[in-house]
Design a protein around this motif. Structure first.
Motif, mmCIF file in Angstrom:
data_model
loop_
_atom_site.group_PDB
_atom_site.id
_atom_site.type_symbol
_atom_site.label_atom_id
_atom_site.label_comp_id
_atom_site.label_asym_id
_atom_site.label_seq_id
_atom_site.Cartn_x
_atom_site.Cartn_y
_atom_site.Cartn_z
ATOM 1 N N GLU A 6 0.836 -1.198 0.000
ATOM 2 C CA GLU A 6 0.000 0.000 0.000
ATOM 3 C C GLU A 6 0.869 1.246 0.000
ATOM 4 O O GLU A 6 1.651 1.470 0.916
ATOM 5 C CB GLU A 6 -0.904 0.018 1.231
ATOM 6 N N MET A 7 0.725 2.053 -1.039
ATOM 7 C CA MET A 7 1.436 3.322 -1.139
ATOM 8 C C MET A 7 0.650 4.374 -0.357
ATOM 9 O O MET A 7 -0.580 4.385 -0.377
ATOM 10 C CB MET A 7 1.556 3.763 -2.600
ATOM 11 N N LYS A 8 1.366 5.254 0.326
ATOM 12 C CA LYS A 8 0.750 6.317 1.116
ATOM 13 C C LYS A 8 0.988 7.664 0.436
ATOM 14 O O LYS A 8 2.083 7.937 -0.058
ATOM 15 C CB LYS A 8 1.352 6.364 2.528
ATOM 16 N N PHE A 9 -0.038 8.498 0.450
ATOM 17 C CA PHE A 9 0.080 9.859 -0.064
ATOM 18 C C PHE A 9 1.029 10.628 0.839
ATOM 19 O O PHE A 9 0.875 10.621 2.058
ATOM 20 C CB PHE A 9 -1.300 10.510 -0.093
ATOM 21 N N VAL A 10 2.022 11.314 0.238
ATOM 22 C CA VAL A 10 2.995 12.081 1.004
ATOM 23 C C VAL A 10 2.674 13.568 0.963
ATOM 24 O O VAL A 10 2.553 14.216 2.000
ATOM 25 C CB VAL A 10 4.429 11.831 0.479
ATOM 26 N N ASP A 18 1.249 14.654 -7.273
ATOM 27 C CA ASP A 18 1.190 14.064 -5.932
ATOM 28 C C ASP A 18 2.382 13.139 -5.751
ATOM 29 O O ASP A 18 2.745 12.395 -6.661
ATOM 30 C CB ASP A 18 -0.092 13.250 -5.750
ATOM 31 N N GLU A 19 2.996 13.182 -4.561
ATOM 32 C CA GLU A 19 4.079 12.249 -4.248
ATOM 33 C C GLU A 19 3.513 11.128 -3.388
ATOM 34 O O GLU A 19 2.753 11.369 -2.453
ATOM 35 C CB GLU A 19 5.223 12.934 -3.507
ATOM 36 N N TRP A 20 3.874 9.889 -3.746
ATOM 37 C CA TRP A 20 3.431 8.689 -3.033
ATOM 38 C C TRP A 20 4.650 7.884 -2.609
ATOM 39 O O TRP A 20 5.664 7.859 -3.317
ATOM 40 C CB TRP A 20 2.564 7.829 -3.952
ATOM 41 N N SER A 21 4.545 7.198 -1.468
ATOM 42 C CA SER A 21 5.658 6.402 -0.951
ATOM 43 C C SER A 21 5.134 5.087 -0.377
ATOM 44 O O SER A 21 4.060 5.041 0.218
ATOM 45 C CB SER A 21 6.368 7.193 0.154
ATOM 46 N N CYS A 22 5.923 4.030 -0.556
ATOM 47 C CA CYS A 22 5.582 2.722 0.004
ATOM 48 C C CYS A 22 6.428 2.493 1.253
ATOM 49 O O CYS A 22 7.648 2.358 1.156
ATOM 50 C CB CYS A 22 5.854 1.616 -1.019
ATOM 51 N N ARG A 27 9.463 2.252 -2.305
ATOM 52 C CA ARG A 27 9.111 2.783 -3.636
ATOM 53 C C ARG A 27 8.554 4.197 -3.472
ATOM 54 O O ARG A 27 7.763 4.463 -2.571
ATOM 55 C CB ARG A 27 8.068 1.896 -4.300
ATOM 56 N N ARG A 28 8.998 5.116 -4.341
ATOM 57 C CA ARG A 28 8.504 6.492 -4.332
ATOM 58 C C ARG A 28 8.197 6.904 -5.753
ATOM 59 O O ARG A 28 8.986 6.653 -6.665
ATOM 60 C CB ARG A 28 9.546 7.446 -3.749
ATOM 61 N N VAL A 29 7.037 7.532 -5.936
ATOM 62 C CA VAL A 29 6.625 8.001 -7.262
ATOM 63 C C VAL A 29 5.964 9.359 -7.134
ATOM 64 O O VAL A 29 5.495 9.739 -6.061
ATOM 65 C CB VAL A 29 5.641 7.023 -7.957
ATOM 66 N N THR A 30 5.937 10.077 -8.267
ATOM 67 C CA THR A 30 5.082 11.253 -8.371
ATOM 68 C C THR A 30 4.048 10.940 -9.441
ATOM 69 O O THR A 30 4.348 10.255 -10.424
ATOM 70 C CB THR A 30 5.856 12.534 -8.733
ATOM 71 N N LEU A 31 2.840 11.416 -9.225
ATOM 72 C CA LEU A 31 1.738 11.163 -10.144
ATOM 73 C C LEU A 31 1.044 12.479 -10.454
ATOM 74 O O LEU A 31 0.564 13.165 -9.546
ATOM 75 C CB LEU A 31 0.736 10.197 -9.512
ATOM 76 N N ARG A 32 1.053 12.833 -11.721
ATOM 77 C CA ARG A 32 0.309 14.020 -12.172
ATOM 78 C C ARG A 32 -0.959 13.522 -12.834
ATOM 79 O O ARG A 32 -0.926 12.605 -13.644
ATOM 80 C CB ARG A 32 1.150 14.853 -13.147
ATOM 81 N N ARG A 33 -2.059 14.139 -12.484
ATOM 82 C CA ARG A 33 -3.375 13.721 -12.994
ATOM 83 C C ARG A 33 -3.710 14.429 -14.296
ATOM 84 O O ARG A 33 -2.929 15.206 -14.818
ATOM 85 C CB ARG A 33 -4.428 14.004 -11.934
ATOM 86 N N LEU A 34 -4.912 14.151 -14.795
ATOM 87 C CA LEU A 34 -5.406 14.761 -16.021
ATOM 88 C C LEU A 34 -5.357 16.283 -15.927
ATOM 89 O O LEU A 34 -5.456 16.808 -14.829
ATOM 90 C CB LEU A 34 -6.847 14.300 -16.286
ATOM 91 N N PRO A 35 -5.182 16.999 -16.992
ATOM 92 C CA PRO A 35 -5.311 16.563 -18.379
ATOM 93 C C PRO A 35 -4.011 16.013 -18.982
ATOM 94 O O PRO A 35 -4.019 15.519 -20.093
ATOM 95 C CB PRO A 35 -5.739 17.837 -19.105
ATOM 96 N N HIS A 51 1.652 -2.377 -6.382
ATOM 97 C CA HIS A 51 1.490 -1.210 -5.520
ATOM 98 C C HIS A 51 0.135 -0.561 -5.773
ATOM 99 O O HIS A 51 -0.231 -0.321 -6.915
ATOM 100 C CB HIS A 51 2.612 -0.203 -5.770
ATOM 101 N N VAL A 52 -0.584 -0.293 -4.667
ATOM 102 C CA VAL A 52 -1.880 0.381 -4.749
ATOM 103 C C VAL A 52 -1.831 1.619 -3.867
ATOM 104 O O VAL A 52 -1.191 1.623 -2.818
ATOM 105 C CB VAL A 52 -3.047 -0.534 -4.331
ATOM 106 N N GLY A 53 -2.491 2.693 -4.319
ATOM 107 C CA GLY A 53 -2.513 3.936 -3.551
ATOM 108 C C GLY A 53 -3.634 3.944 -2.543
ATOM 109 O O GLY A 53 -4.753 3.529 -2.848
ATOM 110 N N VAL A 54 -3.336 4.420 -1.343
ATOM 111 C CA VAL A 54 -4.333 4.520 -0.283
ATOM 112 C C VAL A 54 -4.285 5.935 0.276
ATOM 113 O O VAL A 54 -3.239 6.390 0.727
ATOM 114 C CB VAL A 54 -4.042 3.506 0.853
ATOM 115 N N ILE A 55 -5.411 6.636 0.198
ATOM 116 C CA ILE A 55 -5.484 7.980 0.768
ATOM 117 C C ILE A 55 -6.188 7.870 2.113
ATOM 118 O O ILE A 55 -7.328 7.418 2.202
ATOM 119 C CB ILE A 55 -6.250 8.950 -0.148
#
Length: 62
Positions: A6-10, A18-22, A27-35, A51-55
């Motif tokens: 489970e990845m956590k919102f940072v 958004d930055e996410w971390s496991c 594991r660390r990622v950044t995720l940019r949403r639409l558009p 890996h799944v994101g959990v807010i």
């Protein structure tokens, strides 16, 4: 069967991504949403895990 982490919102970055971390494997990622969606891997961590994101409640208010 693959292990699920489970990845956590940072944080929300200045770029709007958004930055996410496991916490399990680092594991660390950044995720940019639409558009203009974009996923950037900062640290791959355990690439064999799913890996799944959990807010958590109020996480986005930070």
């Amino acid at each position: 069967m693959r292990v699920i982490h489970e990845m956590k919102f940072v944080a929300r970055l200045a770029s709007g991504a958004d930055e996410w971390s496991c916490p399990t494997c680092g594991r660390r990622v950044t995720l940019r949403r639409l558009p203009e969606p974009e996923l950037t891997v900062l640290d791959p961590g355990d690439e064999s895990a799913v890996h799944v994101g959990v807010i958590e409640p109020d996480a986005r208010a930070a």
